[in-house]
Design an enzyme around this catalytic site. Structure first.
Site, PDB file in Angstrom:
ATOM      1  N   GLY A 108       0.818  -1.215   0.000  1.00 19.21           N
ATOM      2  CA  GLY A 108       0.000   0.000   0.000  1.00 19.21           C
ATOM      3  C   GLY A 108       0.849   1.261   0.000  1.00 19.21           C
ATOM      4  O   GLY A 108       0.481   2.288   0.549  1.00 19.21           O
ATOM      5  N   SER A 111       1.964   1.861  -5.356  1.00 20.58           N
ATOM      6  CA  SER A 111       2.526   1.322  -6.607  1.00 20.58           C
ATOM      7  C   SER A 111       1.665   1.731  -7.807  1.00 20.58           C
ATOM      8  O   SER A 111       2.198   1.989  -8.885  1.00 20.58           O
ATOM      9  CB  SER A 111       2.677  -0.201  -6.532  1.00 20.58           C
ATOM     10  OG  SER A 111       1.440  -0.791  -6.242  1.00 20.58           O
ATOM     11  N   SER A 112       0.344   1.820  -7.625  1.00 19.53           N
ATOM     12  CA  SER A 112      -0.521   2.161  -8.764  1.00 19.53           C
ATOM     13  C   SER A 112      -0.254   3.581  -9.259  1.00 19.53           C
ATOM     14  O   SER A 112      -0.135   3.816 -10.466  1.00 19.53           O
ATOM     15  CB  SER A 112      -1.995   2.071  -8.377  1.00 19.53           C
ATOM     16  OG  SER A 112      -2.262   0.850  -7.773  1.00 19.53           O
ATOM     17  N   ALA A 114       2.477   5.338  -8.710  1.00 20.38           N
ATOM     18  CA  ALA A 114       3.854   5.443  -9.221  1.00 20.38           C
ATOM     19  C   ALA A 114       3.964   4.868 -10.628  1.00 20.38           C
ATOM     20  O   ALA A 114       4.604   5.463 -11.504  1.00 20.38           O
ATOM     21  CB  ALA A 114       4.821   4.734  -8.275  1.00 20.38           C
ATOM     22  N   ASP A 156      -1.336  10.616  -3.743  1.00 19.66           N
ATOM     23  CA  ASP A 156      -0.279   9.673  -4.113  1.00 19.66           C
ATOM     24  C   ASP A 156       0.317  10.024  -5.481  1.00 19.66           C
ATOM     25  O   ASP A 156       1.522   9.894  -5.703  1.00 19.66           O
ATOM     26  CB  ASP A 156      -0.812   8.227  -4.078  1.00 19.66           C
ATOM     27  CG  ASP A 156      -2.213   8.091  -4.687  1.00 19.66           C
ATOM     28  OD1 ASP A 156      -2.760   9.096  -5.192  1.00 19.66           O
ATOM     29  OD2 ASP A 156      -2.767   6.981  -4.655  1.00 19.66           O
TER      30      ASP A 156
HETATM   31  O1  PMV Z   1      -4.677   3.441   0.898  1.00 20.61           O
HETATM   32  P1  PMV Z   1      -3.852   4.495   0.254  1.00 20.61           P
HETATM   33  O2  PMV Z   1      -2.428   4.420   0.657  1.00 20.61           O
HETATM   34  O3  PMV Z   1      -4.041   4.552  -1.229  1.00 20.61           O
HETATM   35  O4  PMV Z   1      -4.363   5.891   0.847  1.00 20.61           O
HETATM   36  C1  PMV Z   1      -5.706   6.295   0.721  1.00 20.61           C
HETATM   37  C2  PMV Z   1      -5.897   7.637   1.349  1.00 20.61           C
HETATM   38  C3  PMV Z   1      -7.315   8.155   1.335  1.00 20.61           C
HETATM   39  O5  PMV Z   1      -7.299   9.456   1.886  1.00 20.61           O
HETATM   40  C4  PMV Z   1      -8.200   7.280   2.211  1.00 20.61           C
HETATM   41  C5  PMV Z   1      -7.902   8.200  -0.065  1.00 20.61           C
HETATM   42  C6  PMV Z   1      -7.336   9.278  -0.950  1.00 20.61           C
HETATM   43  O6  PMV Z   1      -7.406   9.117  -2.177  1.00 20.61           O
HETATM   44  O7  PMV Z   1      -6.838  10.297  -0.470  1.00 20.61           O
END
Ligand code: PMV
Length: 328
Positions: A108, A111-112, A114, A156
């Site tokens: 978690g 990776s998607s 990136a 991300d």
């Molecule tokens: O689960 P992850 O690492 O992709 O993080 C999600 C974070 C959230 O705030 C719950 C969703 C988002 O897109 O910001």
């Protein structure tokens, strides 16, 4: 035919998980485990995608991929990024794409996002298109939203694109670089892979049932992020750690923490971490702990000493460089 390689970093969410989906800010940092993508243009209208974990490369034609409604699951983000790039480029072309990752997608760590960012950057370079970071962010975020049925703040994608540590507001409404360099973090995988979209939906369900309560929790997270930002800018890690703990309390109230994450978090705190919380959507994935020089070794030992199936300590350095071209 032309070819190019790009790499993009992973990420950890320092503060603001879930609340960022509701318009509040978050703080994310890029991590030095990277995903690399090589794009090689082909003379024929064919598409081949080689990805780690795929026994056979995924092979199709340009025409087929342009018209396919369903994206192939295992290469969904790469195929969607390619289709999106073709659209923005104004022409579809044959290409071979090869992806490599320095980390498991189970962690978690993004990776998607990136792989999406690295695919767009590699395609742009191979096609001879000058594409700046803002455009890479935009194309990549649109790709991720397409694959995740509209779910995702894009934090991300921003970390993968710009790198460093960022104060971020959903959709890229604010992307402010914060402290440079690495933060003293310990990262522990909980042994459980979680699906982000399931937990975003779970929180949305809770919000519909208890709007006042969830609204109050989200607002508290938002305030925590703003105060923690100042603490970080002043280099006050002890205070930043306390905000991480407060943030974890809010995430527990949203029922996204798990017994495994709770065990990692309390072990880290007992061993002297300034603060510890889950990172991301919850339901599994990773715990992060902010440590001082003297508490790193005890915190790492405490995590290693836990008897949680599949759990492990990950070597991650934060504040990593964003997307970049690599020698092919
Ligand atoms: O689960 P992850 O690492 O992709 O993080 C999600 C974070 C959230 O705030 C719950 C969703 C988002 O897109 O910001």
């Amino acid at each position: 035919m032309s070819s190019a390689t790009a790499s993009a970093p992973s990420k950890v969410m320092l503060l603001g998980d879930h609340a960022v989906v509701y318009g509040y800010p978050c703080i994310v940092t890029a991590a030095d485990l990277r995903v690399q993508v090589t794009a090689r243009l082909l003379g024929a209208p064919e598409v081949t995608i080689h990805a780690a974990g795929l026994a056979q490369p995924y092979a199709t034609t340009v025409e087929q991929l342009v018209s396919d409604r369903e994206l192939p699951r295992k290469v969904g983000f790469v195929a969607a990024a390619l289709r999106h790039f073709w659209r923005s480029h104004g022409a579809a072309f044959g290409v071979e794409l090869v992806t490599r990752s320095q980390f498991s997608q189970s962690y978690g760590l993004g990776s998607s996002s990136a792989v999406t960012v690295a695919t767009i950057a590699a395609l742009a370079a191979a096609a001879g298109r000058a594409v700046d970071r803002d455009r890479i962010f935009q194309l990549s975020y649109e790709t991720v939203l397409e694959v995740q049925e509209g779910i995702g703040s894009g934090f991300d994608v921003a970390a993968a694109t710009y790198g460093g540590t960022l104060y971020y507001v959903t959709g890229g409404k604010a992307i402010h670089p914060l402290a440079q360099g690495a933060l003293p973090l310990v990262v522990g995988y909980s042994g459980v892979k979680a699906r982000t979209t399931d937990y975003v939906r779970k929180v949305a369900q809770m919000q519909r049932r208890f709007p006042d309560y969830v609204g109050f929790v989200m607002e508290s997270i938002g305030k925590t992020v703003d105060r923690a930002r100042s603490a970080l800018e002043q280099g006050d890690h002890e205070l930043f750690g306390q905000y991480m703990n407060l943030n974890q309390g809010c995430l527990a109230a949203l029922e996204v923490s798990t017994p495994e994450l709770d065990a990692l978090i309390s072990a880290a705190r007992r061993a002297g971490a300034y603060g510890a919380k889950l990172s991301g959507a919850g339901g599994g994935d990773c715990m992060i702990a902010l440590v001082g020089e003297e508490s790193r070794a005890p915190v790492e030992a405490a995590i290693r000493g836990l008897d949680i199936p599949g759990a492990e300590l990950l070597a991650v350095r934060t504040g990593a460089e964003g997307v970049r071209l690599e020698p092919s």
